[in-house]
Design a protein around this motif. Structure first.
Motif, PDB file in Angstrom:
ATOM      1  N   LEU A  70       0.844  -1.208   0.000  1.00 26.08           N
ATOM      2  CA  LEU A  70       0.000   0.000   0.000  1.00 26.08           C
ATOM      3  C   LEU A  70       0.868   1.243   0.000  1.00 26.08           C
ATOM      4  N   ILE A  71       0.462   2.233  -0.773  1.00 31.99           N
ATOM      5  CA  ILE A  71       1.216   3.493  -0.741  1.00 31.99           C
ATOM      6  C   ILE A  71       0.276   4.629  -0.355  1.00 31.99           C
ATOM      7  N   ASP A  72       0.836   5.693   0.115  1.00 35.26           N
ATOM      8  CA  ASP A  72       0.030   6.833   0.548  1.00 35.26           C
ATOM      9  C   ASP A  72      -0.111   7.810  -0.613  1.00 35.26           C
ATOM     10  N   VAL A  73      -1.331   8.026  -1.040  1.00 32.27           N
ATOM     11  CA  VAL A  73      -1.560   9.028  -2.094  1.00 32.27           C
ATOM     12  C   VAL A  73      -2.517  10.069  -1.509  1.00 32.27           C
ATOM     13  N   ASN A  74      -2.036  11.262  -1.319  1.00 32.61           N
ATOM     14  CA  ASN A  74      -2.845  12.344  -0.740  1.00 32.61           C
ATOM     15  C   ASN A  74      -3.617  11.884   0.508  1.00 32.61           C
ATOM     16  N   VAL A  92      -4.443   8.855   1.320  1.00 29.65           N
ATOM     17  CA  VAL A  92      -5.252   7.655   1.140  1.00 29.65           C
ATOM     18  C   VAL A  92      -4.315   6.459   0.979  1.00 29.65           C
ATOM     19  N   GLN A  93      -4.680   5.327   1.641  1.00 29.30           N
ATOM     20  CA  GLN A  93      -3.914   4.093   1.439  1.00 29.30           C
ATOM     21  C   GLN A  93      -4.343   3.516   0.103  1.00 29.30           C
ATOM     22  N   PHE A  94      -3.434   3.489  -0.870  1.00 28.50           N
ATOM     23  CA  PHE A  94      -3.824   3.160  -2.231  1.00 28.50           C
ATOM     24  C   PHE A  94      -3.052   1.965  -2.777  1.00 28.50           C
ATOM     25  N   LEU A  95      -3.768   1.129  -3.513  1.00 30.96           N
ATOM     26  CA  LEU A  95      -3.079   0.084  -4.264  1.00 30.96           C
ATOM     27  C   LEU A  95      -3.931  -0.331  -5.465  1.00 30.96           C
ATOM     28  N   ALA A  96      -3.281  -0.475  -6.620  1.00 33.37           N
ATOM     29  CA  ALA A  96      -3.963  -1.007  -7.803  1.00 33.37           C
ATOM     30  C   ALA A  96      -3.078  -2.119  -8.322  1.00 33.37           C
ATOM     31  N   LYS A  97      -3.588  -3.351  -8.338  1.00 33.54           N
ATOM     32  CA  LYS A  97      -2.684  -4.463  -8.654  1.00 33.54           C
ATOM     33  C   LYS A  97      -3.441  -5.654  -9.254  1.00 33.54           C
ATOM     34  N   LYS A  98      -2.723  -6.399 -10.095  1.00 32.95           N
ATOM     35  CA  LYS A  98      -3.307  -7.630 -10.631  1.00 32.95           C
ATOM     36  C   LYS A  98      -2.960  -8.770  -9.679  1.00 32.95           C
ATOM     37  N   VAL A  99      -3.942  -9.592  -9.345  1.00 28.03           N
ATOM     38  CA  VAL A  99      -3.697 -10.690  -8.408  1.00 28.03           C
ATOM     39  C   VAL A  99      -4.196 -12.012  -8.998  1.00 28.03           C
ATOM     40  N   ASP A 100      -3.737 -13.089  -8.427  1.00 27.44           N
ATOM     41  CA  ASP A 100      -4.142 -14.413  -8.914  1.00 27.44           C
ATOM     42  C   ASP A 100      -5.205 -14.987  -7.981  1.00 27.44           C
ATOM     43  N   LEU A 101      -6.404 -14.427  -8.047  1.00 27.74           N
ATOM     44  CA  LEU A 101      -7.502 -14.866  -7.182  1.00 27.74           C
ATOM     45  C   LEU A 101      -8.793 -14.858  -7.987  1.00 27.74           C
ATOM     46  N   ASP A 102      -9.791 -15.602  -7.519  1.00 26.06           N
ATOM     47  CA  ASP A 102     -11.097 -15.505  -8.186  1.00 26.06           C
ATOM     48  C   ASP A 102     -11.942 -14.413  -7.508  1.00 26.06           C
ATOM     49  N   ALA A 103     -13.141 -14.189  -8.031  1.00 26.56           N
ATOM     50  CA  ALA A 103     -13.955 -13.066  -7.563  1.00 26.56           C
ATOM     51  C   ALA A 103     -14.215 -13.150  -6.063  1.00 26.56           C
ATOM     52  N   ASN A 135      -9.215   4.455   5.365  1.00 23.62           N
ATOM     53  CA  ASN A 135      -8.958   5.352   4.226  1.00 23.62           C
ATOM     54  C   ASN A 135      -8.314   4.563   3.086  1.00 23.62           C
ATOM     55  N   LEU A 136      -8.993   3.470   2.738  1.00 25.20           N
ATOM     56  CA  LEU A 136      -8.423   2.548   1.748  1.00 25.20           C
ATOM     57  C   LEU A 136      -9.074   2.730   0.372  1.00 25.20           C
ATOM     58  N   PHE A 137      -8.233   2.747  -0.657  1.00 28.86           N
ATOM     59  CA  PHE A 137      -8.737   2.716  -2.044  1.00 28.86           C
ATOM     60  C   PHE A 137      -8.002   1.575  -2.735  1.00 28.86           C
ATOM     61  N   LEU A 138      -8.760   0.537  -3.051  1.00 31.89           N
ATOM     62  CA  LEU A 138      -8.132  -0.655  -3.586  1.00 31.89           C
ATOM     63  C   LEU A 138      -8.753  -0.970  -4.939  1.00 31.89           C
ATOM     64  N   LEU A 139      -7.900  -1.180  -5.948  1.00 31.55           N
ATOM     65  CA  LEU A 139      -8.445  -1.668  -7.223  1.00 31.55           C
ATOM     66  C   LEU A 139      -7.691  -2.937  -7.574  1.00 31.55           C
ATOM     67  N   LEU A 140      -8.377  -4.063  -7.613  1.00 34.78           N
ATOM     68  CA  LEU A 140      -7.709  -5.325  -7.907  1.00 34.78           C
ATOM     69  C   LEU A 140      -8.216  -5.878  -9.234  1.00 34.78           C
ATOM     70  N   GLU A 179      -4.858   3.673 -14.542  1.00 38.15           N
ATOM     71  CA  GLU A 179      -5.741   4.845 -14.503  1.00 38.15           C
ATOM     72  C   GLU A 179      -6.286   5.125 -13.101  1.00 38.15           C
ATOM     73  N   ALA A 180      -6.218   4.128 -12.205  1.00 32.63           N
ATOM     74  CA  ALA A 180      -6.915   4.227 -10.928  1.00 32.63           C
ATOM     75  C   ALA A 180      -6.470   5.409 -10.085  1.00 32.63           C
ATOM     76  N   LYS A 181      -5.184   5.651 -10.111  1.00 30.89           N
ATOM     77  CA  LYS A 181      -4.639   6.697  -9.236  1.00 30.89           C
ATOM     78  C   LYS A 181      -5.308   8.046  -9.494  1.00 30.89           C
ATOM     79  N   ALA A 182      -5.697   8.260 -10.736  1.00 31.75           N
ATOM     80  CA  ALA A 182      -6.262   9.556 -11.134  1.00 31.75           C
ATOM     81  C   ALA A 182      -7.448   9.948 -10.270  1.00 31.75           C
TER      82      ALA A 182
END
Ligand code: ATP
Ligand code: MG
Length: 870
Positions: free
Chosen positions: A762-766, A768-779, A795-800, A864-867
């Motif tokens: 996780l990284i701090d963006v303004n 917010v705890q942010f992460l956008a990542k591809k993972v090997d998991l099902d829905a 304060n989490l923003f996660l896009l997987l 694009e997520a960070k935007a």
């Protein structure tokens, strides 16, 4: 004068004028492709006006159950709001088929109203047709002159084509008419405005009560009129309106036809009639609709999702919704009115009494299920309201609610109004129009006029005895529809082809000329008592004699199923009890379907007993005993059962196999042994108290066993020829279950591991705890990980993103605090980023998922997520 007496006086008056009195025909039409419900007194007599059949008497009178809720005559939306239109009403009528005409019709109507019923002449007005330039018709001076003899000329008004020219449909018999109107306003009101000026102006106390139609034309497909060889009289008087006049009240709902129902609604709901306009409308709607629905069910038409059944369902739902909204009834109650209704009308319409229990059950279950829909709709609507931007809710969303969940639009706007929101009505109407256009385009049809080759009114059906005949084509026409393209309809002088009816499908077959040219007959149907053969092409040399041959195999299979249906009916009454009544039947060549009243699911033993019962009669080699033209009473005395909702003539055909006797127009095997074997393939519920059995016979049973046998050996093969395949399968299933458990445990472990990894990334963006990542998991795995991480941060923003079986998946999680503080919305994020994976989706503002076809786009979406946090 009590309504009972009003009805009987009408009938005895016309009996005195040498009319034959007939009972009301069933209201739901079963075998008429042009009409769903009887919508006027003349509908059951259409075939006489068209000259396709001879009436048993050329003077007839009756009271006919009519329903005006679809097609050319549709009063549904008026009902409840005004005091004199109903969905179901009785039409009193007298008919002359080529016998008396205008003079007598007018004189008798006048005599009945003013002398027998004693209506004051000074409250009556009559109208006559003024002529129409477009049609080239003149004013009806004939009718005018006859009226002059009875009523002063200032009370004879002229009317235009809209009011004074009656047509059954776009084509067919039609003619000018004279209406009789009453003015039942107070003297004071009358002194203010002359009644003349209110005729045909939708005034609730200046209404039409009787329409005398003078059938003298036939409207052709091109819109022109031709004069009919025989002139007929067709009159229709609204029974409930007549009662209103004779009982000195101002509304149909204040007559004894309705007051018992209204009192009962007051008792059940605790609301008073005549205090508040909205409540009054709801009470009128319900007291009206329960009649329409009860009569339809008694006629054998249950609520359903298609055709006539759907119309009935919509009427009942309209009643439920008015009760729900304006009478605060959130539980079923309309079914409780059936008791009062059957007491009130059971004498004139005994089917209401004998079917009372069934009618109550069906209405109650429909109410329950629609109330559930309404509740669900309310939840969905609340969600729509929460997500609404600004003060307007999109018409598309409201339409979805209406279309998918059957949630009524007026209720939607009412609720929105209460919450201070508006509905985008224009958007809604646009969607509605689109849907209408789609269904109209699908059902659009044009019918040409008949081309008559040979005048031959008496077409003969010889298909009980012959499957082949030499025939002449007597007339034909072209019918064009979007679905079928061009088709031709042919009528023969005689025919072996059975027309669809009594549940049995129409025959197929071919026509062959002397040179061996063949045209296939794709279907056979009856319309207004004429047997019509459908072909894709018109035969050459139409005036020749053709060989007409029925498809023998299809007919034979159908006959096996029809006879089996009779035996099944007998078996059910024998094994389950005599409460079993036929509620619907479909006899095809491949299978038969039988609906019947019974309160519970059939047990395995009962099903076996039924099968055995039928098969014993097949093995018993029972011969067909057919009586073709016996009086109805004789057939009933022998034990044949008449079905409600069926139209029988004076003479009937009785079909007997052993102890099974039915009134039936269908075709049957010569001996039950022809059926070979009977097998039930399914049993289930169609409505409260109605079960459905589907079964097969003969070749279909052989195919069924072959197919099962093949499947059995294939399965055995797959199980390595196990000696006991059922046991082998069972152990495979057990093994599978335990493996699944192990996999689930392993996946959980993996998710835990990944979660740990992700947390470190996780990284701090303004802030917010942010992460956008591809993972090997099902829905499901992604959801677990996201929610677990979510519980550790506010304060989490996660896009997987993930790739699963060649498909792309994007899930977004946003802490609730961020959703409110930063106006972020996970649903919106996945909808917008979904375009990179060529997909879409949605969900809630704090968690949403999109699926797509393009896994290669995942990385781009993640970038694009960070935007969103800038
Ligand atoms: P209106 O203009 O009042 O709707 P209509 O012209 O549609 O009547 P007809 O088709 O001529 O009526 O039907 C004959 C009679 O049946 C009418 O005179 C009226 O008394 C009665 N009637 C017609 N529609 C209804 C209805 N929806 N409910 C009760 N009675 C009706
Ligand atoms: Mg009308």
């Amino acid at each position: 004068m009590k309504s009972q007496e009003v009805r009987s006086k009408f009938l005895s008056f016309f009996e005195g004028k040498k009319h034959t009195i007939v009972p009301s025909a069933p209201m739901v039409l079963k075998d008429d492709p042009t009409l769903m419900f009887v919508n006027s007194g003349m509908a059951p007599f259409k075939e006489y006006f068209l000259g396709n059949a001879e009436p048993k008497s050329n003077r007839i009178a009756d009271t006919q159950k009519c329903l005006r809720v679809s097609g050319k005559h549709n009063d549904l939306e008026e009902v409840g709001y005004d005091t004199y239109h109903h969905t179901l009403f009785e039409m009193l009528g007298n008919w002359s088929f080529g016998d008396y005409f205008k003079e007598e019709a007018i004189a008798w109507a006048w005599e009945l109203l003013t002398e027998v019923y004693g209506i004051d002449k000074d409250i009556l007005y009559v109208t006559v047709f003024e002529g129409d330039e477009g049609d080239g018709t003149e004013m009806d001076t004939e009718a005018y002159d006859y009226w002059k003899k009875h009523i002063s000329e200032d009370r004879i008004l002229k009317g235009n084509k809209k009011d004074n020219f009656w047509e059954m449909g776009d084509q067919g018999p039609c003619g000018p008419c004279s209406e009789i109107h009453v003015d039942i306003r107070s003297a004071e009101e009358k002194s203010k405005i002359d009644g003349k000026d209110l005729v045909n102006m939708d005034h609730p106390q200046v209404v039409e009560i009787w329409n005398l139609v003078f059938m003298q034309y036939n409207r052709k497909a091109n819109g022109s009129l031709e004069t009919l060889p025989n002139k007929h009289i067709d009159t229709g008087m609204g029974f409930e309106r007549l009662c209103m006049v004779l009982q000195g009240v101002q509304s149909n709902y204040d007559t004894d036809v309705f007051t018992p129902l209204i009192r009962e609604i007051e008792t059940i709901t605790g609301k008073d009639y005549d205090k508040n306009e909205k409540v009054d409308i709801a009470i009128r709607v319900i007291s009206d609709h329960v009649r329409a629905v009860a009569f339809s069910i008694a006629d054998g038409q249950l609520p359903s999702n298609t055709g006539a059944g759907y119309v009935i369902r919509r009427i009942l739902r309209r009643a439920v919704r008015y009760g729900f909204t304006f009478l605060d009834k959130k539980e079923p109650f309309i079914y409780r009115l059936v008791d009062v209704l059957s007491k009130k009308m059971g004498k004139a319409f005994p089917e209401l009494k004998s079917q009372k229990q069934l009618i109550e059950n069906v209405i109650k279950e429909e109410e329950q299920s629609f109330l559930r829909t309404l509740e669900q709709g309310l939840i969905l609507l609340n969600r729509i309201v929460e997500e609404a931007k600004g003060d307007t809710v999109s018409g598309e969303k409201a339409f979805e609610l209406y279309d998918t969940y059957g949630f009524p639009i007026d209720l939607t706007s009412l609720i929105l109004g209460e919450k201070g929101l508006k509905l985008d009505e224009e958007g809604f109407n646009k969607e509605l129009q689109k849907q209408k256009d789609r269904s109209r385009a699908a059902s659009e049809m044009s019918t040409d006029d008949w081309t008559v080759l040979e005048d031959d009114a008496e077409q003969e059906f010889i298909g009980y005895d012959a499957l082949e005949a030499n025939v002449k084509i007597t007339r034909y026409r072209k019918v064009t529809s979007k679905k079928e393209g061009d088709m031709y309809q042919l009528v023969f002088n005689l025919t072996p082809f059975y027309a669809e009816g009594g549940g049995q499908v129409g025959d197929k077959g071919y026509l062959e000329n002397s040179r061996g040219d063949v045209v296939y007959i794709l279907d056979t149907k009856k319309e207004n008592n004429v047997i019509i053969h459908f072909t894709k092409n018109l035969p050459k040399d139409l005036n020749q004699t053709f060989k007409a041959a029925v498809d023998v195999k299809q007919r034979y299979r159908t006959e096996c199923n029809h006879t089996a249906t009779h035996l099944l009916h007998q078996a059910l009454r024998e094994i389950l009890g005599t409460h079993v009544e036929q509620k619907g039947s479909a006899v095809h060549s491949k299978y038969l379907r039988f609906d019947f009243s019974h309160f519970s699911k059939l047990t395995v033993d009962e099903l076996r007993d039924v099968e055995n019962f039928v098969n014993a009669r097949i093995d018993g080699k029972l011969p067909l005993e057919e009586k073709r033209n016996i009086p109805m009473e004789e057939a009933v005395a022998e034990g044949a059962m008449a079905l409600f909702g069926e139209k029988y003539g004076d003479t009937v055909r009785a079909i007997r196999f052993g102890q099974s006797i039915e009134l039936c127009g269908g075709t049957h095997v010569k001996n039950t042994s022809d059926i070979w074997h009977f097998k039930i393939v399914s049993e289930g519920a169609v409505a409260a108290g109605i079960r459905r059995i589907e079964a097969i016979t003969n070749d279909a049973v052989k195919d069924f066993y072959h197919e099962n046998n093949r499947a059995y050996f294939e399965m055995k093969d797959l199980l390595n020829n196990a000696k006991e395949p059922v046991k082998a399968l069972q152990s495979l299933q057990d093994e599978n279950a335990s493996l699944r458990k192990q996999i689930e445990a392993l996946l959980k472990d993996k998710a835990k591991h990944i979660k740990g990894e992700l947390k470190g990334e996780l990284i701090d963006v303004n802030g917010v705890q942010f992460l956008a990542k591809k993972v090997d998991l099902d829905a499901a795995g992604i959801k677990d990980v996201a929610f677990e991480l979510g519980s550790q941060f506010d304060n989490l923003f996660l896009l997987l993103g993930a790739e699963q079986k060649g498909k792309a998946l994007l899930s977004c999680y946003i802490s609730k605090a961020l959703v409110t503080d930063k106006d972020l919305n996970a649903g919106q994020v996945v909808r917008e980023l979904g375009k990179f994976i060529q997909g879409g989706g949605g969900g809630q503002p704090f968690f949403a998922t999109a699926g797509g076809k393009k896994p290669e786009g995942i990385e781009e979406a993640l970038r694009e997520a960070k935007a969103y946090l800038n």
